[in-house]
Design a protein around this motif. Structure first.
Motif, short mmCIF file in Angstrom:
data_model
loop_
_atom_site.label_atom_id
_atom_site.label_comp_id
_atom_site.label_asym_id
_atom_site.label_seq_id
_atom_site.Cartn_x
_atom_site.Cartn_y
_atom_site.Cartn_z
N ARG A 132 0.81 -1.22 0.00
CA ARG A 132 0.00 0.00 0.00
C ARG A 132 0.84 1.27 0.00
O ARG A 132 0.48 2.26 -0.67
CB ARG A 132 -0.92 0.00 1.23
N HIS A 133 1.95 1.26 0.73
CA HIS A 133 2.69 2.50 0.94
C HIS A 133 4.06 2.57 0.27
O HIS A 133 4.69 3.63 0.26
CB HIS A 133 2.86 2.75 2.44
N PHE A 134 4.51 1.46 -0.32
CA PHE A 134 5.78 1.45 -1.03
C PHE A 134 5.56 0.87 -2.43
O PHE A 134 6.09 -0.20 -2.78
CB PHE A 134 6.83 0.65 -0.26
N PRO A 135 4.76 1.56 -3.26
CA PRO A 135 4.44 1.04 -4.60
C PRO A 135 5.69 0.81 -5.43
O PRO A 135 6.63 1.61 -5.39
CB PRO A 135 3.55 2.14 -5.20
N ASP A 136 5.70 -0.30 -6.15
CA ASP A 136 6.84 -0.68 -7.00
C ASP A 136 8.13 -0.82 -6.21
O ASP A 136 9.22 -0.75 -6.78
CB ASP A 136 7.04 0.33 -8.14
N GLY A 137 8.01 -1.01 -4.89
CA GLY A 137 9.21 -1.21 -4.07
C GLY A 137 10.07 0.01 -3.91
O GLY A 137 11.25 -0.09 -3.54
N VAL A 138 9.50 1.20 -4.16
CA VAL A 138 10.28 2.44 -4.03
C VAL A 138 10.38 2.82 -2.55
O VAL A 138 9.37 2.95 -1.85
CB VAL A 138 9.63 3.59 -4.82
N LEU A 139 11.61 3.01 -2.06
CA LEU A 139 11.85 3.34 -0.66
C LEU A 139 12.25 4.81 -0.56
O LEU A 139 13.33 5.19 -1.02
CB LEU A 139 12.97 2.45 -0.10
N SER A 140 11.41 5.62 0.04
CA SER A 140 11.70 7.04 0.17
C SER A 140 11.28 7.51 1.55
O SER A 140 10.46 6.86 2.22
CB SER A 140 10.95 7.85 -0.89
N ALA A 141 11.81 8.64 1.97
CA ALA A 141 11.43 9.21 3.26
C ALA A 141 9.94 9.53 3.29
O ALA A 141 9.26 9.31 4.30
CB ALA A 141 12.25 10.47 3.53
N ARG A 142 9.40 10.01 2.18
CA ARG A 142 7.97 10.35 2.11
C ARG A 142 7.12 9.10 2.28
O ARG A 142 6.12 9.11 3.02
CB ARG A 142 7.67 11.03 0.78
N HIS A 143 7.51 8.02 1.64
CA HIS A 143 6.75 6.78 1.77
C HIS A 143 6.79 6.25 3.20
O HIS A 143 5.78 5.78 3.73
CB HIS A 143 7.30 5.72 0.80
N PHE A 144 7.96 6.34 3.83
CA PHE A 144 8.07 5.89 5.22
C PHE A 144 7.21 6.75 6.13
O PHE A 144 6.51 6.23 7.02
CB PHE A 144 9.53 5.92 5.70
N ASP A 145 7.23 8.06 5.92
CA ASP A 145 6.42 8.96 6.75
C ASP A 145 4.94 8.61 6.64
O ASP A 145 4.23 8.49 7.65
CB ASP A 145 6.63 10.42 6.33
N HIS A 146 4.46 8.43 5.42
CA HIS A 146 3.05 8.11 5.22
C HIS A 146 2.70 6.75 5.83
O HIS A 146 1.64 6.60 6.45
CB HIS A 146 2.74 8.09 3.72
N ALA A 147 3.60 5.77 5.66
CA ALA A 147 3.34 4.42 6.19
C ALA A 147 3.27 4.43 7.70
O ALA A 147 2.42 3.76 8.31
CB ALA A 147 4.42 3.46 5.70
N GLU A 148 4.15 5.17 8.35
CA GLU A 148 4.18 5.21 9.81
C GLU A 148 2.96 5.96 10.37
O GLU A 148 2.36 5.53 11.36
CB GLU A 148 5.48 5.85 10.29
N ILE A 149 2.58 7.05 9.73
CA ILE A 149 1.41 7.79 10.17
C ILE A 149 0.15 6.94 10.03
O ILE A 149 -0.71 6.88 10.93
CB ILE A 149 1.26 9.10 9.37
N ALA A 150 0.04 6.24 8.90
CA ALA A 150 -1.12 5.38 8.67
C ALA A 150 -1.16 4.23 9.68
O ALA A 150 -2.24 3.86 10.16
CB ALA A 150 -1.09 4.83 7.25
N LEU A 234 9.01 -2.59 8.82
CA LEU A 234 9.78 -1.63 9.61
C LEU A 234 8.93 -0.42 9.97
O LEU A 234 8.99 0.08 11.10
CB LEU A 234 11.02 -1.19 8.84
N ALA A 235 8.12 0.06 9.03
CA ALA A 235 7.25 1.20 9.31
C ALA A 235 6.27 0.88 10.44
O ALA A 235 6.04 1.71 11.33
CB ALA A 235 6.49 1.60 8.04
N VAL A 236 5.71 -0.31 10.43
CA VAL A 236 4.79 -0.71 11.49
C VAL A 236 5.54 -0.82 12.82
O VAL A 236 5.04 -0.36 13.86
CB VAL A 236 4.11 -2.06 11.15
N LEU A 237 6.73 -1.40 12.81
CA LEU A 237 7.51 -1.55 14.04
C LEU A 237 7.87 -0.19 14.62
O LEU A 237 7.77 0.03 15.84
CB LEU A 237 8.77 -2.37 13.76
N ARG A 238 8.26 0.75 13.78
CA ARG A 238 8.59 2.10 14.26
C ARG A 238 7.35 2.77 14.85
O ARG A 238 7.42 3.48 15.86
CB ARG A 238 9.17 2.93 13.13
N ALA A 239 6.19 2.55 14.23
CA ALA A 239 4.95 3.12 14.75
C ALA A 239 4.63 2.56 16.13
O ALA A 239 4.20 3.30 17.03
CB ALA A 239 3.80 2.82 13.78
#
Length: 255
Positions: A132-150, A234-239
């Motif tokens: 849902r939050h890392f489409p096409d496997g792209v890893l970016s700070a913006r994607h991590f921020d959105h994933a953690e907030i969600a 990792l995003a879920v674990l950080r959340a």
């Protein structure tokens, strides 16, 4: 013809996934040969709780396994996870928080000894969040921020049910926590084997962002099959760390 091929592609993919599951169950059946139905409990968790083809799959799955398969609730899954973890930990009076990040759900349990006192299951996991939050496997700070907030939005209820005053030590189980703990230790980013600290999570997030793509991850401790889903996990674990005020988490076997 184009319309037919567009429809056929996902159908073929689903059947391929089903066959993989059935092949796995047949391997389990070989291991369980000789056990009576009363000696075996087979359970299905979040993927089948939400699958639209659940009933059709279960007919084929039970035939492949040779035993009944029960689709259990999230709270029963959490209870069983705690039992698995508790039976491989030294017995003590400590109040334990157990966090299990699976592919499509995360279970949080508070317990003491072999008894789970608070069990919850949340629909957030490494596979679901990576897709849902890392489409096409792209890893970016913006994607991590959105994933953690969600993730925090989904897990928000845990602020009241699993607050810091109710437990003494945090344990993490299953694939995401195991991979993160192993990676941090091998990279010299953990004070001891199996121990996860906040600074280590920061380091790993930065390393993944610099890698840019999931299929380019080359970190000892993250196996090839784990690469596509490690960012979501990792995003879920950080959340979880942020929400519950966790400073350190010990990797626990079992679950």
């Amino acid at each position: 013809m184009e319309g037919l091929s567009a429809v056929a592609a996902p159908v073929a993919w689903i059947e391929f996934a089903v066959q993989r599951g059935l092949d796995c169950l047949r391997r389990f059946a070989a291991r369980l040969s000789g056990f009576t139905p009363r000696q075996v409990r087979a359970v299905a968790t979040q993927t089948l709780r939400e699958a639209r083809n659940r009933n059709a799959f279960l007919v084929r799955a039970q035939e492949a396994l040779g035993y009944p398969i029960e689709v259990i609730s999230g709270r029963e899954e959490a209870r069983l996870i705690y039992q698995g973890v508790a039976h491989l930990l030294p017995q003590s009076d400590e109040r334990r928080l157990v966090v299990d990040i699976g592919g499509r759900s995360t279970e949080m349990i508070i317990g003491q000894g072999y008894s789970a006192t608070t069990t919850e299951s949340y629909r957030v996991g490494s596979v679901a969040w990576s897709m849902r939050h890392f489409p096409d496997g792209v890893l970016s700070a913006r994607h991590f921020d959105h994933a953690e907030i969600a993730a925090k939005a989904v897990l928000d209820e845990a602020l009241h049910t699993h607050q810091r005053s109710q437990w003494d030590i945090a344990y993490g189980s299953s694939g995401t926590v195991g991979a993160v703990a192993s990676t941090l230790f091998l990279a010299g980013q953990a004070p001891a084997e199996g121990l996860i600290i906040r600074e280590g999570l920061d380091w790993l997030r930065d390393r993944l962002i610099k890698t840019r793509k999931a299929d380019a991850i080359r970190l000892e401790g993250i196996k090839e099959e784990r690469r596509p889903v490690i960012a979501g996990g990792l995003a879920v674990l950080r959340a979880v760390f942020d929400l519950l005020g966790i400073d350190t988490m010990q990797h626990a076997h079992g679950a």
